[in-house]
Design a protein around this motif. Structure first.
Motif, short mmCIF file in Angstrom:
data_model
loop_
_atom_site.label_atom_id
_atom_site.label_comp_id
_atom_site.label_asym_id
_atom_site.label_seq_id
_atom_site.Cartn_x
_atom_site.Cartn_y
_atom_site.Cartn_z
N GLY A 112 0.82 -1.20 0.00
CA GLY A 112 0.00 0.00 0.00
C GLY A 112 0.86 1.25 0.00
N LYS A 113 1.92 1.26 0.79
CA LYS A 113 2.83 2.40 0.84
C LYS A 113 3.55 2.58 -0.49
CE LYS A 113 3.69 2.25 5.84
NZ LYS A 113 4.71 2.03 6.91
N GLN A 114 3.86 1.47 -1.15
CA GLN A 114 4.53 1.55 -2.44
C GLN A 114 3.64 2.20 -3.49
OE1 GLN A 114 7.12 -1.77 -3.64
NE2 GLN A 114 6.62 -2.78 -1.71
N VAL A 115 2.35 1.86 -3.47
CA VAL A 115 1.42 2.48 -4.42
C VAL A 115 1.25 3.96 -4.09
CG1 VAL A 115 -0.95 2.48 -5.30
CG2 VAL A 115 0.21 0.31 -4.85
N LYS A 116 1.18 4.30 -2.82
CA LYS A 116 0.97 5.70 -2.41
C LYS A 116 2.10 6.61 -2.84
CE LYS A 116 -2.08 4.98 1.59
NZ LYS A 116 -2.21 5.11 3.06
N ILE A 117 3.30 6.07 -2.99
CA ILE A 117 4.43 6.88 -3.46
C ILE A 117 4.12 7.52 -4.80
CG2 ILE A 117 6.82 6.72 -4.32
CD1 ILE A 117 7.33 4.66 -2.10
N SER A 118 3.34 6.81 -5.63
CA SER A 118 3.04 7.29 -6.98
C SER A 118 1.90 8.30 -7.01
CB SER A 118 2.66 6.10 -7.89
OG SER A 118 3.72 5.17 -7.96
N ILE A 119 1.20 8.48 -5.90
CA ILE A 119 0.05 9.39 -5.85
C ILE A 119 0.52 10.80 -5.53
CG2 ILE A 119 -2.15 9.89 -4.72
CD1 ILE A 119 -2.38 6.90 -4.08
N LYS A 120 0.24 11.75 -6.42
CA LYS A 120 0.70 13.12 -6.22
C LYS A 120 -0.11 13.85 -5.16
CE LYS A 120 2.60 13.65 -10.86
NZ LYS A 120 2.54 14.36 -12.16
N ASP A 121 -1.41 13.62 -5.13
CA ASP A 121 -2.28 14.29 -4.16
C ASP A 121 -2.28 13.47 -2.86
OD1 ASP A 121 -4.23 15.56 -2.69
OD2 ASP A 121 -5.67 15.70 -4.33
N LYS A 122 -1.34 13.79 -1.98
CA LYS A 122 -1.15 13.00 -0.77
C LYS A 122 -2.37 13.06 0.15
CE LYS A 122 2.88 11.80 -2.14
NZ LYS A 122 3.05 10.45 -2.74
N LYS A 123 -3.12 14.16 0.12
CA LYS A 123 -4.29 14.30 0.98
C LYS A 123 -5.38 13.29 0.62
CE LYS A 123 -3.67 19.21 2.07
NZ LYS A 123 -4.26 20.57 1.98
N SER A 125 -4.64 10.29 -0.84
CA SER A 125 -3.96 9.03 -1.17
C SER A 125 -4.72 7.81 -0.67
CB SER A 125 -2.54 9.03 -0.61
OG SER A 125 -2.54 9.16 0.80
N ASN A 126 -5.32 7.89 0.52
CA ASN A 126 -6.07 6.74 1.05
C ASN A 126 -7.28 6.42 0.18
OD1 ASN A 126 -4.35 6.33 3.25
ND2 ASN A 126 -5.49 7.72 4.56
N THR A 127 -7.99 7.46 -0.22
CA THR A 127 -9.18 7.28 -1.07
C THR A 127 -8.80 6.73 -2.43
OG1 THR A 127 -10.29 9.12 0.05
CG2 THR A 127 -11.18 8.44 -2.09
N ILE A 128 -7.75 7.27 -3.01
CA ILE A 128 -7.31 6.83 -4.34
C ILE A 128 -6.83 5.38 -4.30
CG2 ILE A 128 -5.60 7.21 -6.16
CD1 ILE A 128 -5.75 10.22 -5.44
N LEU A 129 -6.07 5.05 -3.25
CA LEU A 129 -5.59 3.67 -3.10
C LEU A 129 -6.75 2.70 -2.97
CD1 LEU A 129 -3.25 1.64 -2.63
CD2 LEU A 129 -3.45 2.16 -0.19
N GLU A 130 -7.72 3.05 -2.13
CA GLU A 130 -8.88 2.17 -1.93
C GLU A 130 -9.64 1.97 -3.23
OE1 GLU A 130 -13.01 2.11 0.72
OE2 GLU A 130 -11.38 3.47 1.27
N ARG A 131 -9.77 3.03 -4.02
CA ARG A 131 -10.51 2.97 -5.27
C ARG A 131 -9.82 2.05 -6.29
NH1 ARG A 131 -10.32 8.35 -7.45
NH2 ARG A 131 -11.63 8.89 -5.66
N VAL A 132 -8.50 2.20 -6.43
CA VAL A 132 -7.80 1.40 -7.43
C VAL A 132 -7.70 -0.06 -7.00
CG1 VAL A 132 -5.41 1.76 -6.62
CG2 VAL A 132 -5.86 1.45 -9.06
N PHE A 133 -7.57 -0.33 -5.70
CA PHE A 133 -7.56 -1.72 -5.23
C PHE A 133 -8.92 -2.37 -5.45
CE2 PHE A 133 -3.82 -2.51 -2.10
CZ PHE A 133 -2.93 -2.11 -3.09
#
Length: 206
Positions: A112-123, A125-133
C-alpha cells in the motif's frame, strides 16, 4: 499540421560487451537501427518474440540498462534529448514503468505504501488507493501485505495500480497482463485505453 510525438527513439542500437575464453572482447547486438514515435492520446504496441530485445527498449528509455550495455542513437522526450540525468529525474514521475517482473516491488515495504508513493495528491492518497484496489478486486487488507505475501496475479495488480494512480504523461508497460484473471485483464486493457483517451501516451511491450 501534424502533432509532434511526446517520445521519439531514433537509430537506437544496443549491444553488450562480452569476453571470450581468451579474454577477447566482442560486442553482441540486441537492437539495431530502431525508430519509434509515441504520441499523447495513443497506445503503441511493440510486438516481438521472447528474447528479441523488447524489454531493452523500455530499459533504454528509462535509463536502467545493465552496466555492460552500450547504447547508441537518440531518445527525445518533449523535443529534448533524454539523457541519463533527465531519465533519472523523470523516471517514476512523468515517465512510469510497469515492469515484466514482479521482483521490482520493494520486499521490505508494505505494498500500500509503495502504491501511495506514486500518488501526487497526498491528501487523497487513502481514497485513491482504496478505489484502485477495489477496481482490481484487491481486498483492503492487501495494502498492509509485503510482496512475499502476494500471489503472482496480486503482485501484477499492485504494479498496475502504482502506474494508474501516477498521473504520468508516458506509461511504459512491459508484458503487463500475465497472471491476471480474465476480469482484471479486461479491466487493465480498458484502463490503458482510458489513460490514452485522457491524454497519456502508452507504450505496451508484448
Amino acid at each position: 499540421m501534424n502533432k509532434k510525438p511526446i517520445l521519439s527513439v531514433r537509430n537506437l542500437e544496443i549491444s553488450f560487451s562480452q569476453y571470450t575464453k581468451g579474454l577477447r572482447r566482442i560486442d553482441s547486438k540486441a537492437i539495431n537501427n530502431l525508430d519509434i514515435d509515441l504520441y499523447k492520446g495513443e497506445i503503441l504496441a511493440v510486438v516481438g518474440s521472447s528474447g528479441s530485445g523488447k524489454s531493452l527498449l523500455a530499459h533504454s528509455i528509462l535509463g536502467i540498462l545493465p552496466s555492460n550495455a552500450n547504447l547508441k542513437g537518440d531518445i527525445y522526450y518533449k523535443d529534448e534529448i533524454l539523457d541519463e540525468k533527465r531519465k533519472e529525474k523523470l523516471r517514476g514521475k512523468e515517465i512510469v514503468f510497469i515492469p515484466q517482473s514482479v521482483n521490482y516491488l520493494d520486499p521490505l515495504m508494505e505494498v500500500g505504501k509503495q502504491v501511495k508513493i506514486s500518488i501526487k495528491d497526498k491528501k487523497k492518497s487513502n481514497t485513491i488507493l482504496e478505489r484502485v484496489f477495489r477496481k482490481y478486486n484487491l481486498d483492503k487488507k492487501v495494502e498492509k501485505y509485503y510482496p512475499f505475501q502476494l500471489s503472482g496475479g496480486m503482485a501484477r495488480k499492485v504494479l498496475l495500480s502504482s502506474a494508474l494512480v501516477s498521473n504520468a504523461e508516458v506509461i511504459i508497460a512491459d508484458e503487463p497482463t500475465p497472471g491476471l484473471d480474465e476480469k482484471s485483464l479486461n479491466e487493465a486493457l480498458k484502463d490503458f485505453r482510458d489513460l490514452a483517451d485522457n491524454g497519456c501516451a502508452v507504450l505496451i511491450i508484448t
